[in-house]
Design a protein around this motif. Structure first.
Motif, PDB file in Angstrom:
ATOM      1  N   ALA A 111       1.257  18.780  -9.232  1.00 34.63           N
ATOM      2  CA  ALA A 111       0.598  19.946  -9.838  1.00 34.63           C
ATOM      3  C   ALA A 111       1.640  20.958 -10.315  1.00 34.63           C
ATOM      4  N   ASP A 112       2.661  21.197  -9.493  1.00 34.45           N
ATOM      5  CA  ASP A 112       3.725  22.129  -9.881  1.00 34.45           C
ATOM      6  C   ASP A 112       4.508  21.604 -11.091  1.00 34.45           C
ATOM      7  N   ALA A 113       4.777  20.306 -11.091  1.00 32.04           N
ATOM      8  CA  ALA A 113       5.564  19.721 -12.183  1.00 32.04           C
ATOM      9  C   ALA A 113       4.807  19.761 -13.507  1.00 32.04           C
ATOM     10  N   THR A 114       3.485  19.684 -13.463  1.00 32.86           N
ATOM     11  CA  THR A 114       2.691  19.590 -14.697  1.00 32.86           C
ATOM     12  C   THR A 114       1.897  20.858 -15.012  1.00 32.86           C
ATOM     13  N   ASN A 115       1.987  21.851 -14.129  1.00 32.96           N
ATOM     14  CA  ASN A 115       1.201  23.086 -14.268  1.00 32.96           C
ATOM     15  C   ASN A 115      -0.306  22.824 -14.307  1.00 32.96           C
ATOM     16  N   ASP A 116      -0.727  21.776 -13.612  1.00 28.99           N
ATOM     17  CA  ASP A 116      -2.150  21.450 -13.503  1.00 28.99           C
ATOM     18  C   ASP A 116      -2.589  21.733 -12.065  1.00 28.99           C
ATOM     19  N   HIS A 117      -3.028  22.964 -11.842  1.00 26.93           N
ATOM     20  CA  HIS A 117      -3.403  23.412 -10.501  1.00 26.93           C
ATOM     21  C   HIS A 117      -4.912  23.516 -10.328  1.00 26.93           C
ATOM     22  N   GLN A 118      -5.653  22.633 -10.982  1.00 27.17           N
ATOM     23  CA  GLN A 118      -7.101  22.650 -10.844  1.00 27.17           C
ATOM     24  C   GLN A 118      -7.461  22.493  -9.362  1.00 27.17           C
ATOM     25  N   TRP A 119      -8.467  23.260  -8.920  1.00 28.71           N
ATOM     26  CA  TRP A 119      -8.820  23.317  -7.502  1.00 28.71           C
ATOM     27  C   TRP A 119      -9.155  21.954  -6.909  1.00 28.71           C
ATOM     28  N   ILE A 120      -9.692  21.035  -7.683  1.00 27.24           N
ATOM     29  CA  ILE A 120     -10.071  19.721  -7.167  1.00 27.24           C
ATOM     30  C   ILE A 120      -8.851  18.942  -6.674  1.00 27.24           C
TER      31      ILE A 120
ATOM     32  N   THR B 109     -13.194  16.105  -0.728  1.00 28.87           N
ATOM     33  CA  THR B 109     -11.784  16.366  -0.452  1.00 28.87           C
ATOM     34  C   THR B 109     -11.060  16.515  -1.784  1.00 28.87           C
ATOM     35  N   THR B 110      -9.788  16.850  -1.728  1.00 26.77           N
ATOM     36  CA  THR B 110      -8.991  16.893  -2.947  1.00 26.77           C
ATOM     37  C   THR B 110      -8.748  15.468  -3.445  1.00 26.77           C
ATOM     38  N   ILE B 111      -8.497  15.363  -4.735  1.00 23.75           N
ATOM     39  CA  ILE B 111      -8.180  14.068  -5.343  1.00 23.75           C
ATOM     40  C   ILE B 111      -6.860  14.173  -6.097  1.00 23.75           C
TER      41      ILE B 111
ATOM     42  N   VAL C 154      -5.733  20.807  -5.660  1.00 27.86           N
ATOM     43  CA  VAL C 154      -4.807  21.589  -4.819  1.00 27.86           C
ATOM     44  C   VAL C 154      -5.470  22.518  -3.803  1.00 27.86           C
ATOM     45  N   ASP C 155      -6.782  22.604  -3.775  1.00 24.27           N
ATOM     46  CA  ASP C 155      -7.464  23.507  -2.842  1.00 24.27           C
ATOM     47  C   ASP C 155      -8.357  22.702  -1.895  1.00 24.27           C
ATOM     48  N   PRO C 156      -7.782  22.210  -0.782  1.00 26.34           N
ATOM     49  CA  PRO C 156      -8.549  21.369   0.136  1.00 26.34           C
ATOM     50  C   PRO C 156      -9.816  22.048   0.669  1.00 26.34           C
TER      51      PRO C 156
ATOM     52  N   TRP D  19       0.845  -1.199   0.000  1.00 27.03           N
ATOM     53  CA  TRP D  19       0.000   0.000   0.000  1.00 27.03           C
ATOM     54  C   TRP D  19       0.874   1.240   0.000  1.00 27.03           C
ATOM     55  N   MET D  20       0.396   2.281  -0.641  1.00 23.92           N
ATOM     56  CA  MET D  20       1.114   3.562  -0.712  1.00 23.92           C
ATOM     57  C   MET D  20       0.139   4.671  -0.357  1.00 23.92           C
ATOM     58  N   ASP D  21       0.531   5.525   0.585  1.00 24.34           N
ATOM     59  CA  ASP D  21      -0.306   6.660   0.981  1.00 24.34           C
ATOM     60  C   ASP D  21      -0.259   7.746  -0.082  1.00 24.34           C
ATOM     61  N   ILE D  22      -1.410   8.314  -0.385  1.00 20.94           N
ATOM     62  CA  ILE D  22      -1.488   9.451  -1.307  1.00 20.94           C
ATOM     63  C   ILE D  22      -1.841  10.676  -0.478  1.00 20.94           C
ATOM     64  N   GLU D  23      -0.867  11.543  -0.292  1.00 23.05           N
ATOM     65  CA  GLU D  23      -1.021  12.713   0.577  1.00 23.05           C
ATOM     66  C   GLU D  23      -0.931  14.012  -0.236  1.00 23.05           C
ATOM     67  N   GLN D  24      -1.442  15.072   0.341  1.00 24.08           N
ATOM     68  CA  GLN D  24      -1.517  16.361  -0.349  1.00 24.08           C
ATOM     69  C   GLN D  24      -0.164  16.898  -0.834  1.00 24.08           C
ATOM     70  N   PRO D  25       0.926  16.777  -0.058  1.00 21.58           N
ATOM     71  CA  PRO D  25       2.207  17.298  -0.581  1.00 21.58           C
ATOM     72  C   PRO D  25       2.615  16.664  -1.916  1.00 21.58           C
ATOM     73  N   ARG D  26       2.386  15.372  -2.092  1.00 20.80           N
ATOM     74  CA  ARG D  26       2.712  14.710  -3.356  1.00 20.80           C
ATOM     75  C   ARG D  26       1.858  15.297  -4.479  1.00 20.80           C
ATOM     76  N   VAL D  27       0.577  15.525  -4.206  1.00 17.36           N
ATOM     77  CA  VAL D  27      -0.337  16.082  -5.213  1.00 17.36           C
ATOM     78  C   VAL D  27       0.113  17.488  -5.603  1.00 17.36           C
ATOM     79  N   HIS D  28       0.533  18.300  -4.617  1.00 19.04           N
ATOM     80  CA  HIS D  28       1.014  19.656  -4.911  1.00 19.04           C
ATOM     81  C   HIS D  28       2.280  19.627  -5.774  1.00 19.04           C
TER      82      HIS D  28
END
Length: 155
Positions: A38-47, A61-63, A49-51, A26-35
């Protein structure tokens, strides 16, 4: 890790045929990884990055980005398949991929994989196809299902 990886040489992989590769940890998916994604791909859609805003959105929640989930496949595959004498390898492509369920931040994923085919190439290497299912802890529907292609070369 739940079980050791299938460990083969390039030639043994070529002779393996269709084989269940098992299930990753199992691998945890946490907000810092998502951010970071988002920075690496320039995909900052609110769903993603905006908890605060996402809390009142469709998932509560964010996905994770679907492509973030997909990008973890090589890491998870390394837990399931070790090619001991590979001199080089590469992601080669995607035959099919479907994002079937969102990965909510704070959830855990793991990958179930099956080696489907191994095909010799004219350049001395092999192309292999792996069927993957990314499962979400506690969810009936997986996050992602697909078939992915890789190249491997030995000595």
């Amino acid at each position: 890790m739940s079980m050791p990886p299938t460990t083969v040489t390039v030639q043994e992989l070529a002779a393996l045929g269709e084989t269940d590769l098992g299930v990753s940890d199992w691998m945890d998916i946490e907000q810092p990884r998502v951010h970071v994604f988002a920075d690496a791909t320039n995909d900052h859609q609110w769903i993603h990055v905006d908890p605060e805003r996402a809390a009142s959105g469709p998932f509560g929640t964010t996905i994770a980005h679907g492509y973030l989930t997909m990008s973890l496949i090589p890491y998870l595959l390394d837990q399931l398949l070790a090619i001991t004498d590979q001199t080089r390898g590469a992601n080669y492509g995607v035959d099919r991929a479907r994002f079937t369920n969102p990965v909510r931040v704070g959830s855990r994923i793991r990958m179930r994989a099956r080696l489907l085919t191994v095909t010799p190439r004219s350049d001395g290497g092999f192309q292999f196809k792996v069927s993957v299912t990314i499962e979400i802890d506690g969810e009936e529907r997986p996050a992602l299902v697909g078939e992915f292609l890789y190249l491997t070369y030995g000595p």
